[in-house]
Design a protein around this motif. Structure first.
Motif, PDB file in Angstrom:
ATOM      1  N   ARG A 139       6.851   0.170  -9.553  1.00 45.58           N
ATOM      2  CA  ARG A 139       5.522   0.494  -9.030  1.00 45.58           C
ATOM      3  C   ARG A 139       4.547   0.908 -10.118  1.00 45.58           C
ATOM      4  O   ARG A 139       3.347   1.003  -9.865  1.00 45.58           O
ATOM      5  CB  ARG A 139       5.630   1.577  -7.961  1.00 45.58           C
ATOM      6  N   SER A 140       5.059   1.147 -11.321  1.00 42.53           N
ATOM      7  CA  SER A 140       4.173   1.381 -12.455  1.00 42.53           C
ATOM      8  C   SER A 140       3.786   0.082 -13.139  1.00 42.53           C
ATOM      9  O   SER A 140       3.118   0.092 -14.171  1.00 42.53           O
ATOM     10  CB  SER A 140       4.848   2.315 -13.468  1.00 42.53           C
ATOM     11  N   LEU A 141       4.256  -1.039 -12.593  1.00 39.92           N
ATOM     12  CA  LEU A 141       4.028  -2.383 -13.111  1.00 39.92           C
ATOM     13  C   LEU A 141       4.683  -2.593 -14.467  1.00 39.92           C
ATOM     14  O   LEU A 141       4.243  -3.424 -15.271  1.00 39.92           O
ATOM     15  CB  LEU A 141       2.535  -2.715 -13.172  1.00 39.92           C
ATOM     16  N   ASP A 142       5.747  -1.845 -14.744  1.00 34.50           N
ATOM     17  CA  ASP A 142       6.589  -2.107 -15.904  1.00 34.50           C
ATOM     18  C   ASP A 142       7.620  -3.168 -15.534  1.00 34.50           C
ATOM     19  O   ASP A 142       8.151  -3.178 -14.416  1.00 34.50           O
ATOM     20  CB  ASP A 142       7.308  -0.827 -16.360  1.00 34.50           C
ATOM     21  N   TYR A 147       0.870  -1.179   0.000  1.00 28.67           N
ATOM     22  CA  TYR A 147       0.000   0.000   0.000  1.00 28.67           C
ATOM     23  C   TYR A 147       0.901   1.219   0.000  1.00 28.67           C
ATOM     24  O   TYR A 147       1.609   1.481   0.971  1.00 28.67           O
ATOM     25  CB  TYR A 147      -0.923  -0.013   1.219  1.00 28.67           C
ATOM     26  N   SER A 148       0.908   1.941  -1.117  1.00 29.26           N
ATOM     27  CA  SER A 148       1.843   3.051  -1.258  1.00 29.26           C
ATOM     28  C   SER A 148       1.230   4.116  -2.154  1.00 29.26           C
ATOM     29  O   SER A 148       0.653   3.806  -3.208  1.00 29.26           O
ATOM     30  CB  SER A 148       3.165   2.560  -1.862  1.00 29.26           C
ATOM     31  N   HIS A 149       1.368   5.376  -1.729  1.00 31.29           N
ATOM     32  CA  HIS A 149       0.887   6.510  -2.522  1.00 31.29           C
ATOM     33  C   HIS A 149      -0.576   6.325  -2.930  1.00 31.29           C
ATOM     34  O   HIS A 149      -0.948   6.512  -4.082  1.00 31.29           O
ATOM     35  CB  HIS A 149       1.767   6.720  -3.768  1.00 31.29           C
ATOM     36  N   GLU A 150      -1.394   5.927  -1.939  1.00 31.67           N
ATOM     37  CA  GLU A 150      -2.831   5.767  -2.118  1.00 31.67           C
ATOM     38  C   GLU A 150      -3.185   4.718  -3.162  1.00 31.67           C
ATOM     39  O   GLU A 150      -4.289   4.730  -3.716  1.00 31.67           O
ATOM     40  CB  GLU A 150      -3.488   7.111  -2.500  1.00 31.67           C
ATOM     41  N   LEU A 151      -2.285   3.792  -3.451  1.00 33.49           N
ATOM     42  CA  LEU A 151      -2.565   2.691  -4.357  1.00 33.49           C
ATOM     43  C   LEU A 151      -2.320   1.375  -3.634  1.00 33.49           C
ATOM     44  O   LEU A 151      -1.370   1.245  -2.860  1.00 33.49           O
ATOM     45  CB  LEU A 151      -1.697   2.764  -5.611  1.00 33.49           C
ATOM     46  N   ILE A 152      -3.185   0.407  -3.906  1.00 36.80           N
ATOM     47  CA  ILE A 152      -3.073  -0.922  -3.313  1.00 36.80           C
ATOM     48  C   ILE A 152      -2.615  -1.880  -4.408  1.00 36.80           C
ATOM     49  O   ILE A 152      -3.214  -1.939  -5.487  1.00 36.80           O
ATOM     50  CB  ILE A 152      -4.420  -1.378  -2.740  1.00 36.80           C
ATOM     51  N   TYR A 153      -1.557  -2.622  -4.135  1.00 34.54           N
ATOM     52  CA  TYR A 153      -1.039  -3.587  -5.091  1.00 34.54           C
ATOM     53  C   TYR A 153      -1.443  -4.986  -4.630  1.00 34.54           C
ATOM     54  O   TYR A 153      -1.170  -5.371  -3.491  1.00 34.54           O
ATOM     55  CB  TYR A 153       0.485  -3.478  -5.204  1.00 34.54           C
ATOM     56  N   SER A 208      -7.499   1.137  -6.396  1.00 32.28           N
ATOM     57  CA  SER A 208      -7.661   2.425  -5.732  1.00 32.28           C
ATOM     58  C   SER A 208      -8.237   2.213  -4.343  1.00 32.28           C
ATOM     59  O   SER A 208      -8.812   1.160  -4.052  1.00 32.28           O
ATOM     60  CB  SER A 208      -8.585   3.324  -6.555  1.00 32.28           C
ATOM     61  N   PRO A 209      -8.126   3.200  -3.441  1.00 34.67           N
ATOM     62  CA  PRO A 209      -8.711   3.052  -2.099  1.00 34.67           C
ATOM     63  C   PRO A 209     -10.225   2.911  -2.106  1.00 34.67           C
ATOM     64  O   PRO A 209     -10.814   2.577  -1.083  1.00 34.67           O
ATOM     65  CB  PRO A 209      -8.276   4.340  -1.379  1.00 34.67           C
ATOM     66  N   THR A 210     -10.862   3.156  -3.263  1.00 38.24           N
ATOM     67  CA  THR A 210     -12.312   2.972  -3.375  1.00 38.24           C
ATOM     68  C   THR A 210     -12.668   1.594  -3.905  1.00 38.24           C
ATOM     69  O   THR A 210     -13.836   1.293  -4.141  1.00 38.24           O
ATOM     70  CB  THR A 210     -12.917   4.041  -4.297  1.00 38.24           C
ATOM     71  N   GLY A 211     -11.650   0.741  -4.133  1.00 40.39           N
ATOM     72  CA  GLY A 211     -11.902  -0.614  -4.588  1.00 40.39           C
ATOM     73  C   GLY A 211     -11.944  -0.783  -6.084  1.00 40.39           C
ATOM     74  O   GLY A 211     -12.254  -1.874  -6.578  1.00 40.39           O
ATOM     75  N   LYS A 212     -11.629   0.243  -6.855  1.00 44.77           N
ATOM     76  CA  LYS A 212     -11.666   0.153  -8.310  1.00 44.77           C
ATOM     77  C   LYS A 212     -10.354  -0.410  -8.836  1.00 44.77           C
ATOM     78  O   LYS A 212      -9.278   0.043  -8.469  1.00 44.77           O
ATOM     79  CB  LYS A 212     -11.921   1.537  -8.915  1.00 44.77           C
ATOM     80  N   VAL A 213     -10.455  -1.408  -9.718  1.00 46.11           N
ATOM     81  CA  VAL A 213      -9.264  -1.969 -10.348  1.00 46.11           C
ATOM     82  C   VAL A 213      -8.775  -0.988 -11.408  1.00 46.11           C
ATOM     83  O   VAL A 213      -9.502  -0.628 -12.328  1.00 46.11           O
ATOM     84  CB  VAL A 213      -9.569  -3.340 -10.982  1.00 46.11           C
TER      85      VAL A 213
END
Length: 729
Positions: free
Chosen positions: A186-189, A106-112, A133-138
Motif C-alpha cells: 500500500r506504500s506502492l513499494d 479506498y483505504s485509510h483515507e487514500l484512493i488508489y 487524497s479525498p480532496t482529489g490531489k495526486v
C-alpha cells in the motif's frame, strides 16, 4: 345528516387526502439525491470509489467528455465536491493523448488508481499506480508500471486483506504471449515482479489471448483467467495459469472436463484457502441443434499440482436464439459471481446475441446456479430478462446488479424490464420507458419479483452498471436523466411494491437492417449538423426573352452569398440527411436592377467511398426542390416608355445536389471535423408564374427553363460523434 353518513364521508375524505402520499410511498424504494447536470451522456460513466467511515459520505469517480473527476456526496446524496483528476506531470506531454483512470482501492483515507496513458502520435503507452487524497490531489507516491509502444491488455486486483496490489500486462505478438506481473504494497513499494511467456493452447483457432480476470491471495500468488480469441477477435474459450512470483514458477491449470471448451467462468477465493472456479462449458461433440450441450461445473484449484479438482458437473438446457442467418450474429455467455461465506459460489450467466455486422445486442434470460461448498447444486434458476438495445449512451442500463445478503443467503438481482407489465413478453428496447425490478432468490430457491419503482420516475433510468452494494442490505445506485445523473440509495430488505409474475421468454430477435463492421470503431456512428456557406450563380436565361423587350444586356456578372443549414447522420455503410439553403442578390446592370431570391430544400443520400480508423469520406446525392423569385419595380426599367408597374416572376424546378464530404475524427472520443464541397443544379424544366401589381396570377408558357449552379462548403458541428468501447485497442 345522520352519524353513519358523516362517518363514511369523513373516511372518504381521509382516503382521498392520503392517496397521493400512498402513491408516492411506492416510489420511495430508491431515495434519489439532487440532479447533477451533465450534457454528455454518451461519454458519462460513474464508478463507486468508497464510503467514508462513520459517515454517509460517498466518493465516486466520474468520466465525461471533459475528463475524469473525483466527486463527493453527503449523506443525502447531494454533490458537495467535484475535482478534476490531473496527472499530466507524470506522463510525457502530447497534444493527442488519452488518459484513463480506474479506481482500485479506498483505504485509510487514500484512493488508489490505475492510470493508463496513450500517445496516439508516437503509439507510446504508459501505466502507473497513483495515490489520491479525498480532496482529489495526486500524492507524490506513484509507481510507474509499464512503458511500451505496443497494444496490450491490462488488469489489476487487490488481495482479500487489501495489503497487496497486483497488476498484470499481456502482449500478443505473433505466436507468443508475453505476461508481466507486478506486486505492490500500500506504500506502492515493489514486492515482487514476474515475467514469462504463456504457451498458446493446442487449438488451431487460437489467434490471441487477453486477460479477463485475475486474483491475488494474501500470500502473493496469482490466478490468471485468459480469454482466447479467433483471428476475428471473437471469444471462444478460457484458459488459466497459476503464478508464484516469489518462487518464479508458473503452472497451466487444466480442468478435468474431458476436452470440453469453457465458455465462461468465474474465479473466486475459497475462504479455507486457495482458489475456486465455476462456470459453463460445452460438451465435446454435442448433438447438432441440441440445447443439451452445456455443462455447469464447479471445482477447487490445487495450487501444488495445478489441477482443477472438479466437484460437480451438471448438464442443462440453454435455449438457442433463432437467428435470421448464421453470419449475422454470434452468441456469447457473460457471467458474474457472488462468493458465499461458507465457500460456496453463486454463478450468474447471461445469454447474449451480438450482431457481427450491426450495433444490436440481444439479451435473453439469466441463469443462476448456487453451488454448495461440496459441489452440489443448491438451486438452478432461469430468470426472464429479454432485452434488445442499440449500442449507445444508455448501455449501462441493460446490465444486472447482484446484491447478496450473507446472513440470510438471499440473492437479489436488480435490472430494468418492460414498463407496461414488468414482464418480458416484449424486449426492452427503450430504457427511458423501463421499469426497474428486483428478483429475490432465497436460500431454498424460492423466487419473488417486485416492482422497484413506478412509472412516475421513468425520467430517471436506473443504471445497474453504476450501482454498488456497500453493506449487507444497502446499495448505492446511479441513475441517468435527460439533463444529467443522480445518486441514490436502496435498502433491499425494505422493498415495498407490486409483485410481478414470472414468465419464460425465449424470444427470437428480429432481423436488423442496419449493419456495420464486426469491430466497432468509434467514428462509425455520427450525427452532424452545421452551417452552409457558398456562392450562388444567377439564372443564365436572357432577361430580354422574359420581358419581350429589346436593347437590354443579357449578361450580368454577379454572384450572391449562399447560406443555410444541413444535417447528416450515418452508421456503418449508410448515411443520409437534409439540406436547406437560401440566397438573395441583385441582378444588376446600369439599366436594370431586379432583385432575385433562391431557396432550396433537398434530401441527401450518402454512400461511403473510403473508411479508416480516423476518417470517413462520402459521395452524397441529394434530390429536392428549388424556387427562384424575381422582383421587378418601377425603378428597374427607366427606359420603358409604357406606364411601369410592379410585378414578380417565380420559377420552381427539381433540384439535384451531388457533393463530396469528408469527416475526420479528432481525439479519442470522436469529435468530428469535416469538409463538404458540392454543387446544386437546377436542370429540369419548371413553370413560371407572373404576378402583377393587381395580384393577378398568370402561368407563363414558352419561357426558357433556368439552370443555376451553386458551390458551397459545409461547416459541421458534431451532435453525436461516436462511441468508445472497451477491449483491445
Amino acid at each position: 345528516m345522520d352519524i353513519k353518513h358523516i362517518y363514511f364521508r369523513n373516511q372518504f375524505i381521509i382516503i382521498f387526502l392520503l392517496l397521493p402520499f400512498t402513491l408516492r410511498a411506492q416510489n420511495t424504494n430508491i431515495k434519489w439525491g439532487a440532479l447533477n447536470e451533465d450534457k454528455h451522456k454518451i461519454d458519462l460513466n460513474l464508478q463507486f470509489v468508497g464510503k467514508e467511515k462513520n459517515t454517509g459520505t460517498t466518493l465516486w469517480m466520474k468520466k465525461s467528455r471533459e475528463g475524469y473527476f473525483l466527486e463527493k456526496f453527503d449523506e443525502n446524496d447531494i454533490r458537495t465536491f467535484s475535482k478534476n483528476i490531473n496527472c499530466d506531470s507524470l506522463f510525457p506531454s502530447s497534444r493527442k493523448k488519452t488518459i484513463r483512470f480506474s479506481p482500485m482501492l479506498y483505504s485509510h483515507e487514500l484512493i488508489y488508481l490505475f492510470a493508463q496513458y496513450i500517445d496516439r502520435e508516437t503509439k507510446l503507452e504508459s501505466t502507473a499506480l497513483l495515490q489520491l487524497s479525498p480532496t482529489g490531489k495526486v500524492m507524490m507516491r506513484t509507481a510507474t508500471l509499464f512503458t511500451l509502444n505496443k497494444a496490450a491488455y491490462y488488469t489489476f486486483t487487490v488481495s482479500p486483506d487489501s495489503l497487496l496490489i497486483g497488476v498484470a500486462q499481456i502482449i500478443t505478438e505473433k505466436k507468443e504471449n508475453h505476461v508481466t506481473l507486478k506486486t505492490f504494497d500500500r506504500s506502492l513499494d515493489t514486492v515482487a515482479e514476474f515475467k514469462s511467456n504463456l504457451d498458446k493452447p493446442d487449438n488451431e483457432n487460437v489467434y490471441g489471448m487477453g486477460l479477463h480476470n485475475m486474483l491475488i491471495d494474501n500470500s502473493g500468488d496469482f490466478l490468471l483467467e485468459v480469454y482466447l480469441f479467433t483471428k476475428n477477435y471473437e471469444r471462444f474459450g478460457s484458459a488459466y495459469w497459476l503464478v508464484n512470483p516469489i518462487e518464479n514458477t508458473i503452472k497451466r491449470v487444466l480442468p478435468a472436463l474431458q476436452g470440453a471448451a469453457i465458455e465462461t467462468s468465474e474465479i473466486a477465493f475459497n475462504p479455507h484457502g486457495g482458489f475456486e472456479v465455476a462456470g459453463i462449458s460445452q460438451q465435446p461433440n454435442p448433438k447438432p441443434q441440441s440445447a443439451d450441450n452445456h455443462l455447469l461445473f464447479f471445482g477447487l484449484i490445487d495450487k501444488v499440482t495445478g489441477q482443477i479438482n472438479i466437484l460437480r458437473t451438471m448438464t442443462f438446457k440453454m435455449p438457442h436464439f433463432k437467428t435470421t442467418g448464421e453470419r449475422e450474429y454470434y452468441s456469447i455467455n457473460t457471467s458474474t459471481s457472488v462468493s458465499r461465506k461458507d465457500g460456496g459460489i453463486i454463478v450468474i450467466v447471461e445469454q447474449q446475441l451480438v450482431g457481427k455486422k450491426n450495433l444490436w445486442v440481444h439479451i435473453n434470460d439469466i441463469f443462476v446456479t448456487d453451488f454448495n461448498p461440496d459441489g452440489s447444486v443448491n438451486y438452478f434458476k432461469e430468470i426472464e430478462k429479454n432485452q434488445s438495445y442499440l449500442w449507445g449512451p444508455y448501455i449501462s442500463a441493460y446490465s444486472i446488479l447482484p446484491v447478496y445478503d450473507q446472513y440470510s443467503g438471499t440473492l437479489h438481482l436488480i435490472f430494468n424490464t418492460n414498463e407496461a407489465t414488468g414482464t418480458t413478453s416484449k424486449p426492452m428496447r427503450n430504457p427511458k420507458r423501463s421499469m426497474p425490478v428486483i428478483v429475490s432468490i432465497v436460500s431454498n430457491g424460492n423466487v419473488t419479483k417486485k416492482q422497484l419503482a413506478v412509472a412516475a420516475n421513468k425520467s430517471i433510468v436506473l443504471s445497474p452498471m453504476w450501482s454498488r452494494q456497500i453493506s449487507n442490505s444497502e446499495v448505492m445506485v446511479g441513475g441517468i436523466e435527460k439533463h444529467g445523473y443522480r445518486i441514490g440509495r436502496l435498502d433491499v430488505n425494505g422493498v415495498r411494491g407490486k409483485y410481478l409474475g414470472m414468465h419464460k421468454s425465449h424470444y427470437h430477435p428480429r432481423k436488423v437492417k442496419m449493419r456495420r463492421p464486426s469491430r466497432v470503431n468509434s467514428d462509425d456512428v455520427f450525427i452532424v449538423g452545421g452551417f452552409t456557406s457558398g456562392i450562388s450563380s444567377p439564372p443564365n436565361a436572357p432577361l430580354t426573352n422574359w420581358l419581350n423587350q429589346n436593347g437590354y444586356p443579357t449578361h450580368y456578372n454577379n454572384v450572391s452569398q449562399d447560406v443555410g443549414l444541413f444535417f447528416l447522420a450515418g452508421s456503418g455503410k449508410k448515411a443520409g440527411g437534409l439540406d436547406f439553403s437560401t440566397s438573395q442578390s441583385a441582378i444588376y446592370t446600369p439599366e436594370i436592377r431586379p432583385r432575385f431570391a433562391k431557396t432550396r430544400f433537398a434530401y441527401v443520400y450518402a454512400r461511403p467511398l473510403k473508411t479508416s480508423s480516423t476518417s470517413k469520406s462520402f459521395f452524397c446525392f441529394g434530390v429536392g426542390f428549388s424556387a427562384i423569385f424575381f422582383d421587378f419595380t418601377e425603378a428597374s426599367f427607366p427606359q420603358v416608355n409604357t406606364q411601369p408597374s410592379d410585378f414578380t416572376l417565380s420559377y420552381t424546378s427539381l433540384l439535384i445536389n451531388p457533393s463530396y464530404r469528408v469527416f475526420t475524427r479528432v481525439g479519442r472520443n470522436g469529435f468530428i471535423t469535416g469538409l463538404d464541397i458540392g454543387a446544386r443544379l437546377n436542370l429540369f424544366p419548371g413553370k413560371w408564374r407572373y404576378d402583377d401589381a393587381t395580384k393577378h396570377n398568370i402561368t407563363v408558357s414558352g419561357m426558357p427553363s433556368v439552370s443555376t449552379i451553386d458551390f458551397y462548403i459545409n461547416f459541421p458541428i458534431p451532435i453525436l460523434s461516436g462511441m468508445t468501447g472497451g477491449g483491445r485497442r
